[in-house]
Design a protein around this motif. Structure first.
Motif, PDB file in Angstrom:
ATOM      1  N   ASP A 346       0.838  -1.203   0.000  1.00  0.00           N
ATOM      2  CA  ASP A 346       0.000   0.000   0.000  1.00  0.00           C
ATOM      3  C   ASP A 346       0.872   1.252   0.000  1.00  0.00           C
ATOM      4  O   ASP A 346       2.103   1.167  -0.114  1.00  0.00           O
ATOM      5  CB  ASP A 346      -0.974  -0.017   1.186  1.00  0.00           C
ATOM      6  CG  ASP A 346      -0.261   0.010   2.544  1.00  0.00           C
ATOM      7  OD1 ASP A 346       0.953   0.362   2.603  1.00  0.00           O
ATOM      8  OD2 ASP A 346      -0.906  -0.315   3.553  1.00  0.00           O
ATOM      9  N   LEU A 352       0.001  -6.029   1.030  1.00  0.00           N
ATOM     10  CA  LEU A 352      -1.446  -6.203   0.892  1.00  0.00           C
ATOM     11  C   LEU A 352      -1.762  -7.672   0.646  1.00  0.00           C
ATOM     12  O   LEU A 352      -0.927  -8.416   0.122  1.00  0.00           O
ATOM     13  CB  LEU A 352      -1.971  -5.369  -0.282  1.00  0.00           C
ATOM     14  CG  LEU A 352      -1.941  -3.846  -0.120  1.00  0.00           C
ATOM     15  CD1 LEU A 352      -2.139  -3.164  -1.476  1.00  0.00           C
ATOM     16  CD2 LEU A 352      -3.010  -3.390   0.867  1.00  0.00           C
ATOM     17  N   GLY A 358      -1.996  -2.760  -5.601  1.00  0.00           N
ATOM     18  CA  GLY A 358      -1.006  -1.961  -4.894  1.00  0.00           C
ATOM     19  C   GLY A 358       0.264  -1.860  -5.714  1.00  0.00           C
ATOM     20  O   GLY A 358       0.335  -2.339  -6.854  1.00  0.00           O
TER      21      GLY A 358
END
Length: 514
Positions: A346, A352, A358
């Motif tokens: 992120d 993530l 991301g």
């Protein structure tokens, strides 16, 4: 010693011992065996030493895909010097910037160089300018260096994790190019790993249309061929018909390139007349490609085309495997190569879970040492633990495959909603009249940004702006439909075939303002 721990020059030395009289290179002018490549690079290395090139010094190379270019790669590696190869088509200000930034001790040029930069200007920036395949009064030539050095240079010991093999200048879409410092391990381990994953061996024949001033041309083509003991065909200039002719004539088995190359080959009127039956495998990378296009190339050229992901700063990162299912091969860029880890993170660089979009972060033996003389820029993308943050957006699936979403900088935020250009481009490229498409974000006083699609139609085809909008609206959410549709006959592209969206955006804004 594990071959993946070898230096660049050790890789050639071992290949020459095993495959000595076997052909290594053919640039459509001269065929060279492995022994000739090793011997000539040794003699050139001795000549470079005579010219005062020391360990760690830079060697500028502004040449096409010629045998001499490859010889220079190994000559530099033998004395621990650092290559600085760059695009012969660069403009004068780009070349002068690279020479002033890298300060090479010597510079090898072709006759075409003087069209870009005056020889007197180049001579003021380096100790020696050396002519390749031409003579110039008062200038030393490549052939003279080879002829007067019959003894080979003794190889310098190399620290493969620290010694820089090459500095590759990124095609600066924002600001001036950055010099990516790539160490010996990055190039060699990547080459052996790619060779293993693609099942390459000494019976393979590589065709090399990718430029040798680009990481794809150097690592995935030249070094992978050498690591495999294979034969390679170098192309000075890319032309789809030439590639098809050479595949048939030279019985090419490995064909690697950017998407545009394969698609242009399929578009040749007489495509079906070529015998491509020797093709075995290859890699498509360096630019996005739709699942339908991958499927079409695999079917019509009838070979195991793999998708890959990598950038100059990391080398090759992922690849699809021959035994992957068709969905994985066409819709993802595959799993990381052995020895490489990929995270999707992120905005705080925290990992993530699978399925979320991301930034692609890479931990790899291939990661650059840093940007040359740019410590601040290096710290922005390379953390203390060795993770490189690519600026590319992706999704990791449950099986560890990466789906490429697009460049972080290209993300369009329209009224607070994220629009990924590649998603729209994939839809546009399914349209029967469209040959090429690029989606960019334009400023909007109310929404912040709006999407604009620039379209290149297939020859002798026609289509209206409303036709395209309707086509897109039937396939994706309404807010993603481009507000502007523009038609163009060509796109600004990098030497590796990527559309330069920064330049395209400038052109579009100039057009709109005019």
């Amino acid at each position: 010693m594990n071959p993946k721990d070898w230096s660049v020059s050790q890789t050639l030395m071992h290949a020459a011992k095993i495959y000595g009289e076997k052909e290594a290179l053919f640039d459509l002018k001269r065929r060279m065996t492995y022994q000739e490549l090793d011997t000539e690079s040794g003699r050139l290395a001795a000549g470079l030493k005579e010219l005062g090139v020391a360990r760690g010094d830079r060697i500028g190379i502004c040449l096409p895909n010629w045998n001499e270019t490859v010889v220079l790669f190994f000559a530099a590696a033998k004395i621990g010097a650092t290559l600085v190869p760059f695009n012969p088509m660069y403009r004068s200000h780009e070349i002068e910037y690279i020479l002033e930034n890298s300060k090479p001790h010597v510079l090898f040029i072709s006759r075409a160089f003087e069209k870009q930069v005056s020889l007197s200007q180049a001579a003021s920036l380096v100790h020696h300018v050396i002519a390749v395949r031409f003579k110039h009064k008062g200038m030393l030539s490549y052939s003279e260096i080879i002829d007067r050095n019959e003894k080979e240079m003794v190889r310098e010991p190399i620290d493969v994790d620290e010694d820089v093999f090459c500095i590759l200048y990124t095609s600066g879409t924002t600001g001036m190019p950055k010099g990516v410092m790539t160490v010996h391990r990055s190039v060699v381990q990547c080459a052996f790993t790619v060779s293993e994953e693609m099942h390459c061996n000494e019976n393979d024949v590589f065709i090399v249309p990718a430029p040798l001033f680009h990481i794809f041309g150097i690592t995935c083509n030249v070094m992978t061929a050498i690591a495999s003991g294979a034969r390679m065909i170098l192309l000075e200039k890319y032309h789809p018909k030439t590639v098809l002719q050479l595949i048939e004539k030279e019985q090419v088995t490995v064909h690697q390139g950017v998407p545009t190359m394969f698609l242009k080959e399929l578009d040749q009127e007489d495509f079906i007349n070529y015998d491509l039956s020797t093709l075995r495998t290859g890699m498509v990378g360096a630019a996005p490609i739709s699942p339908e296009q991958v499927q079409k190339i695999r079917k019509e050229m009838n070979f195991e085309l793999c998708q890959s992901f990598g950038i100059t700063e990391t080398g090759s990162v992922t690849i699809t495997r021959h035994d992957d299912d068709e969905k994985t091969i066409t819709e993802t860029v595959g799993r990381p190569l052995p020895g490489i880890t990929v995270n999707i993170v992120d905005e705080n660089r925290k990992p993530l879970p699978p399925g979320e979009v991301g930034e692609i972060a890479v931990y790899s033996f291939g990661n650059m040492k840093g940007y040359y003389q740019m410590p601040e820029k290096t710290r922005e993308v390379l953390d203390d633990e060795g993770w490189f943050y690519t600026g590319d957006l992706g999704i990791l699936d449950e099986k560890g495959n990466v789906r490429f979403v697009g460049r972080q900088k290209e993300l369009i935020i329209r009224g607070g909603l994220n629009i990924y250009p590649q998603e729209i481009e994939a839809v546009l490229l399914k349209h029967p009249e469209i040959s090429e498409a690029a989606v960019i974000g334009l400023p909007d006083d109310v929404l912040g940004e709006r999407a604009c699609a620039v379209i290149q139609l297939k020859p002798e085809r026609s289509c209206t702006e409303d036709d395209i909008k309707q086509y897109v609206a039937e396939r994706i959410a309404t807010y993603k439909v481009p507000e502007n549709i523009l038609f163009s006959s060509e796109f600004p592209v990098t030497a590796s075939g990527k559309i330069q969206k920064g330049k395209l955006k400038e052109q579009v804004l100039e057009h709109i303002n005019a």
